[in-house]
Design an enzyme around this catalytic site. Structure first.
Site, mmCIF file in Angstrom:
data_model
loop_
_atom_site.group_PDB
_atom_site.id
_atom_site.type_symbol
_atom_site.label_atom_id
_atom_site.label_comp_id
_atom_site.label_asym_id
_atom_site.label_seq_id
_atom_site.Cartn_x
_atom_site.Cartn_y
_atom_site.Cartn_z
ATOM 1 N N CYS A 76 0.753 -1.180 -0.033
ATOM 2 C CA CYS A 76 -0.070 0.043 -0.092
ATOM 3 C C CYS A 76 0.687 1.440 0.093
ATOM 4 O O CYS A 76 1.924 1.185 0.821
ATOM 5 C CB CYS A 76 -0.923 -0.057 1.191
ATOM 6 N N GLU A 113 -7.297 3.609 3.104
ATOM 7 C CA GLU A 113 -7.274 4.244 4.620
ATOM 8 C C GLU A 113 -8.490 4.431 5.543
ATOM 9 O O GLU A 113 -8.573 4.312 6.629
ATOM 10 C CB GLU A 113 -6.878 5.555 4.289
ATOM 11 N N ASP A 127 -12.069 -3.441 22.392
ATOM 12 C CA ASP A 127 -11.316 -3.236 23.271
ATOM 13 C C ASP A 127 -11.604 -2.625 24.723
ATOM 14 O O ASP A 127 -11.373 -2.975 25.910
ATOM 15 C CB ASP A 127 -9.995 -2.828 22.951
ATOM 16 N N LEU A 163 -22.534 25.323 -16.825
ATOM 17 C CA LEU A 163 -23.683 25.971 -17.382
ATOM 18 C C LEU A 163 -23.079 27.350 -17.893
ATOM 19 O O LEU A 163 -22.685 28.552 -17.319
ATOM 20 C CB LEU A 163 -24.750 26.335 -15.934
ATOM 21 N N THR A 164 -23.210 27.449 -19.336
ATOM 22 C CA THR A 164 -22.767 28.574 -20.183
ATOM 23 C C THR A 164 -23.721 29.101 -21.145
ATOM 24 O O THR A 164 -23.588 29.828 -21.853
ATOM 25 C CB THR A 164 -21.445 27.838 -20.875
ATOM 26 N N GLY A 165 -25.247 28.493 -20.898
ATOM 27 C CA GLY A 165 -26.014 28.773 -21.971
ATOM 28 C C GLY A 165 -26.760 29.944 -21.634
ATOM 29 O O GLY A 165 -27.513 30.646 -22.701
ATOM 30 N N LYS A 175 -19.902 35.344 -20.392
ATOM 31 C CA LYS A 175 -19.126 35.269 -19.160
ATOM 32 C C LYS A 175 -18.433 33.918 -19.215
ATOM 33 O O LYS A 175 -17.229 33.925 -18.511
ATOM 34 C CB LYS A 175 -20.204 35.257 -18.243
ATOM 35 N N ASP A 222 -28.922 22.669 -24.744
ATOM 36 C CA ASP A 222 -30.177 22.723 -23.783
ATOM 37 C C ASP A 222 -31.481 22.527 -24.454
ATOM 38 O O ASP A 222 -31.387 22.670 -25.869
ATOM 39 C CB ASP A 222 -30.513 24.376 -23.442
ATOM 40 N N ASP A 251 -20.084 31.803 -14.142
ATOM 41 C CA ASP A 251 -19.932 33.184 -13.646
ATOM 42 C C ASP A 251 -19.377 33.280 -12.280
ATOM 43 O O ASP A 251 -19.625 34.179 -11.347
ATOM 44 C CB ASP A 251 -21.214 33.834 -13.782
#
Length: 344
Positions: A76, A113, A127, A163-165, A175, A222, A251
């Protein structure tokens, strides 16, 4: 081919030198059933015995185990531990559930881990309590979720959507093409999401990015059913309804890897979304959010009812909300004046 066996059929550590460093998060769960004789020692938050507080000791033991995993598991890798969070929840039946979430920036995964920490916490509880009774039963240990490394996350794909539409009418320029980090911001967000997501797409209008630097980035166009970002989100879910989606607006100039890490660390499969609370108003931010497949029906219903505001969708959803703190800043930029005030 077995990755831990070399060409001479001998044990060998996997060579990860060619891999990229990614933010990786894993959560594991283990459990232990305590006998009824332990109930009298429960204070409401912990079991207190002569050896000391059981849960507090188990948390320390789990953290130590996480850091020592490479010394326990053969072959490991030793990797840097950036965060280790252990949660212990007792039930009315005295079944104790331990979850261990570990984070790293490394070239290899961190699930061992997380599982090591969860198991050692349960062994420590055993224990601590054995002086009262040996009638304890260790339960199963399992990986609940992992991210990073381009693999399935939370037992289903994790996809990203930028999201760029929008038409950027107030900014008077696109933007998505503004550069805060030396590249168009939509491209920068895609690169950050690409470190943890299986696939990343732009959400855009048909032909929007033709003849620009974004035209070769995979895009989900879209649908025509709704105006605004809700249309892009719904279209993504329609294409891949069984995926988890990290949705990010283009943005957000202060968007960074830590923002994504916090969303992933707080993943909750029973929620519709994991989102940050708006820093000024009492609502969940819908455009830098980790959505589970359960959110699909909410967006579908919203569009059918004529709702175009994603904030309203989250108001009717089961949302795990997070506070914006440290380097998480979801301030969005919509005007030239706001753009002038950005300091990266």
């Amino acid at each position: 081919m077995l990755t831990h066996i070399d060409q001479n059929n001998m044990p060998s550590m996997v060579d990860v030198s060619a891999k990229e460093v990614n933010t990786r998060v894993a959560t594991a769960e283990s459990s232990i059933q305590l006998p009824e004789s332990m109930r009298e020692y429960f204070t409401g938050s912990d079991f207190v015995l002569k050896k000391g507080p059981v849960f507090q000791t188990a948390i320390i033991a789990a953290t130590m185990a996480v850091k020592k995993t490479h010394e326990t598991i053969p072959l490991c890798h030793q990797i840097p531990i950036e965060s280790c969070k252990v949660n212990i929840q007792p039930s009315d039946s005295l079944k104790i559930i331990v979850t261990c979430t570990v984070k790293t920036s490394s070239k290899t995964g961190i699930e061992m881990e997380a599982m090591h920490g969860a198991v050692v916490a349960c062994l420590t509880i055993y224990d601590m309590c054995k002086a009262v009774s040996h009638e304890m039963i260790l339960g199963e240990t399992k990986l609940l979720q992992k991210s990073g490394g381009k693999r399935l996350v939370f037992n289903r794909p994790l996809r990203g959507l930028v999201l760029t539409g929008g038409k950027s009418s107030r900014m008077k320029r696109d933007k998505a093409l503004i550069e805060y980090q030396g590249v168009p911001h939509a491209e920068y967000i895609k690169s950050v999401l690409g470190k943890v997501c299986d696939e990343v797409y732009l959400s855009a209008r048909e032909g929007q990015w033709s003849d620009t630097s974004l035209e070769n980035i995979p895009t989900i166009f879209d649908s025509k059913e709704s105006e605004g970002p809700i249309s892009g989100i719904l279209t993504a879910f329609e294409k891949y309804p069984d995926s988890n989606w990290i949705i990010v607006a283009c943005d957000l100039p202060y968007f960074n890897e830590e923002t994504i890490s916090q969303l992933l660390e707080n993943y909750c499969e029973s929620s519709d979304a994991i989102a940050f609370k708006n820093s000024d108003k009492d609502f969940a931010e819908p455009l830098c959010t980790l959505y589970t497949p359960k959110a699909y029906s909410l967006f579908k219903t919203a569009v059918e009812e004529g709702t175009s505001c994603p904030v309203k969708v989250l108001k009717n959803a089961r949302v795990k909300t997070l506070l914006q703190s440290g380097v998480v800043n979801l301030a969005n930029i919509n005007t030239p004046l706001e753009l002038e005030e950005v300091k990266i």
